[in-house]
Design an enzyme around this catalytic site. Structure first.
Site, PDB file in Angstrom:
ATOM      1  N   CYS A   1      -5.602  -3.144   2.482  1.00  0.00           N
ATOM      2  CA  CYS A   1      -5.378  -3.006   3.924  1.00  0.00           C
ATOM      3  C   CYS A   1      -6.635  -3.164   4.775  1.00  0.00           C
ATOM      4  CB  CYS A   1      -4.652  -1.697   4.203  1.00  0.00           C
ATOM      5  SG  CYS A   1      -3.751  -1.783   5.754  1.00  0.00           S
TER       6      CYS A   1
ATOM      7  N   LYS B   1      -9.746   1.569  -2.645  1.00  0.00           N
ATOM      8  CA  LYS B   1     -10.026   1.042  -1.292  1.00  0.00           C
ATOM      9  C   LYS B   1     -11.473   1.341  -0.917  1.00  0.00           C
ATOM     10  CE  LYS B   1      -7.658   1.233   3.210  1.00  0.00           C
ATOM     11  NZ  LYS B   1      -6.464   1.840   3.841  1.00  0.00           N
TER      12      LYS B   1
ATOM     13  N   GLU C   1       0.859  -1.191   0.000  1.00  0.00           N
ATOM     14  CA  GLU C   1       0.000   0.000   0.000  1.00  0.00           C
ATOM     15  C   GLU C   1       0.898   1.246   0.000  1.00  0.00           C
ATOM     16  OE1 GLU C   1      -2.296   0.559   3.644  1.00  0.00           O
ATOM     17  OE2 GLU C   1      -3.876   1.603   2.539  1.00  0.00           O
TER      18      GLU C   1
HETATM   19  N1  LIG Z   1      -3.758   1.359   5.938  1.00  0.00           N
HETATM   20  C1  LIG Z   1      -4.702   0.761   6.621  1.00  0.00           C
HETATM   21  O1  LIG Z   1      -5.811   0.572   6.164  1.00  0.00           O
HETATM   22  C2  LIG Z   1      -4.307   0.312   7.992  1.00  0.00           C
HETATM   23  C3  LIG Z   1      -5.250  -0.709   8.552  1.00  0.00           C
HETATM   24  C4  LIG Z   1      -4.866  -1.114   9.921  1.00  0.00           C
HETATM   25  O2  LIG Z   1      -3.794  -0.828  10.404  1.00  0.00           O
HETATM   26  C5  LIG Z   1      -5.831  -1.891  10.689  1.00  0.00           C
HETATM   27  O3  LIG Z   1      -5.555  -2.148  11.845  1.00  0.00           O
HETATM   28  O4  LIG Z   1      -6.892  -2.255  10.162  1.00  0.00           O
END
Ligand SMILES: NC(=O)CCC(=O)C(=O)O
Length: 276
Positions: free
Chosen positions: A155, A114, A45
Site C-alpha cells: 500500500c 510494510k 492488504e
Molecule cells: N493502507 C495504506 O497504506 C493506505 C495508503 C493510502 O491510502 C495512501 O493514500 O497512501
C-alpha cells in the site's frame, strides 16, 4: 501459455470482522482464480482483518499462523503461487503489516513487512497513524518465479518511487502492492501512482484492494488493477468483490524497454538510487 507469459489473478475480496470467515473466503476465491488459469494469485492488504489501528492488535498472529498457513495449503492444493495480501503480524512485543508469498509446494518463499508507515493527516478528511501500533519492516522483498522476478510492497510503499526503482534495478518485471487506499486518496492517487511506478520503471504493476464496505470505519476505494509497462490500465474493476485477471508478458516488457530505452539512458554519473 508461452514461457514469456504468466496469468495473474487479483482478488478484490470483501473483508469482514470474522477472521475465520475471511480466511475461508480467501481460500474459496483462490480456488476460483486457479480455475480461471491463474499461475499467481494475490490478495488485498489485511485480508484477514478489517483495516484499522484498533483491529491490528486484535487480529495479529505469528507467521506461520492460522491465516498464513491456510494460504500455504491453498497454494499447494491448487498448484499456484499465492501473494497473501497482508496480515497483522505479531513477533515478540511488536506488530507488523506483513505479506507472505507461497509456492505451489505449499512452502513460504518470502515475507515482506510494510516498510513505510501510513501516517497521514488531510485535515477534515482523513487522519491515520499506522505507527501508533505497527513497526516498519527494513527489507526489500523480491521473489524469483520460474520466468519472472517480482517485487513486493504494501500500500503506502507504492508512494515511494525509489523503492520501485530499486526493485526494477534488481530485475523485477512485475511489482505487486496489496493495498487499501481510502475514499480521499483513492480517487486522487491510486491509479496515478500505479501508472507512475509502471512507467518510471517499465514494469507491470498490480495493486490489490479489499472490496468497499460502506459501513466500515475505514472505507476502501477498491479499483484493484493491473498496469502495463506502457502505463496503460489493462485490467480493473469497480468497488465490489471481484477477481480480475491479466496476462503479464515479459516479451512486451523487453519491447517497451527497446522502444524507449530510459533504463539504459540514466545518467549514473549525475545521480543514482542505491540501497543501504
Ligand atoms: N493502507 C495504506 O497504506 C493506505 C495508503 C493510502 O491510502 C495512501 O493514500 O497512501
Amino acid at each position: 501459455m508461452a514461457a514469456s507469459k504468466m496469468r495473474i489473478a487479483l482478488i478484490q475480496m470483501a473483508v469482514g470482522e470474522t477472521k475465520t470467515t475471511n480466511i475461508k473466503r480467501a481460500v474459496q476465491l483462490i480456488r476460483e482464480a486457479a480455475g480461471g488459469g491463474a499461475q499467481l494469485i494475490a490478495l488485498p492488504e489485511c485480508f484477514n482483518s478489517p483495516y484499522g489501528t484498533k483491529y491490528f492488535p486484535q487480529y495479529a498472529e505469528t507467521i506461520p499462523g492460522e491465516s498464513t498457513e491456510a494460504l500455504g495449503e491453498a497454494a499447494k492444493k491448487f498448484g499456484v503461487f499465492v501473494v497473501g495480501g497482508s496480515v497483522p503480524e505479531k513477533e515478540g512485543d511488536k506488530l507488523y503489516n506483513t505479506c507472505t508469498v507461497w509456492g505451489p509446494q505449499g512452502n513460504m518463499i518470502a515475507k515482506h513487512r510494510k516498510v513505510h508507515m501510513f501516517d497521514i493527516n488531510v485535515p477534515g478528511q482523513i487522519m491515520f497513524r499506522e505507527s501508533d501500533n505497527l513497526s516498519p519492516g527494513h527489507n526489500f522483498t523480491t521473489v524469483d518465479l520460474p520466468n519472472c522476478k517480482i517485487g513486493i510492497g504494501i500500500c503506502y510503499d507504492m508512494r515511494f518511487p525509489e523503492m520501485a526503482h530499486i526493485y526494477s534495478q534488481m530485475g523485477c518485471k512485475l511489482l505487486l502492492y496489496p493495498g487499501a487506499f481510502n475514499m480521499t486518496t483513492g480517487p486522487a492517487h491510486w491509479e496515478l501512482l500505479q501508472r507512475g511506478r509502471a512507467l518510471d520503471n517499465q514494469v507491470y504493476v498490480a495493486a490489490i484492494s479489499p472490496a468497499r464496505d460502506p459501513d466500515a470505519e475505514y472505507i476502501a476505494w477498491g479499483h484493484t488493477s493491473v498496469v502495463s509497462p506502457w502505463g496503460e490500465v489493462i485490467s480493473t474493476c469497480d468497488e465490489e468483490e471481484a477477481i480480475i485477471y491479466a496476462d503479464v508478458d515479459l516479451d512486451y516488457v523487453t519491447k517497451v524497454r527497446q522502444m524507449i530505452p530510459i533504463l539504459n539512458q540514466k545518467r549514473n554519473d549525475l545521480y543514482q538510487v542505491t540501497t543501504k
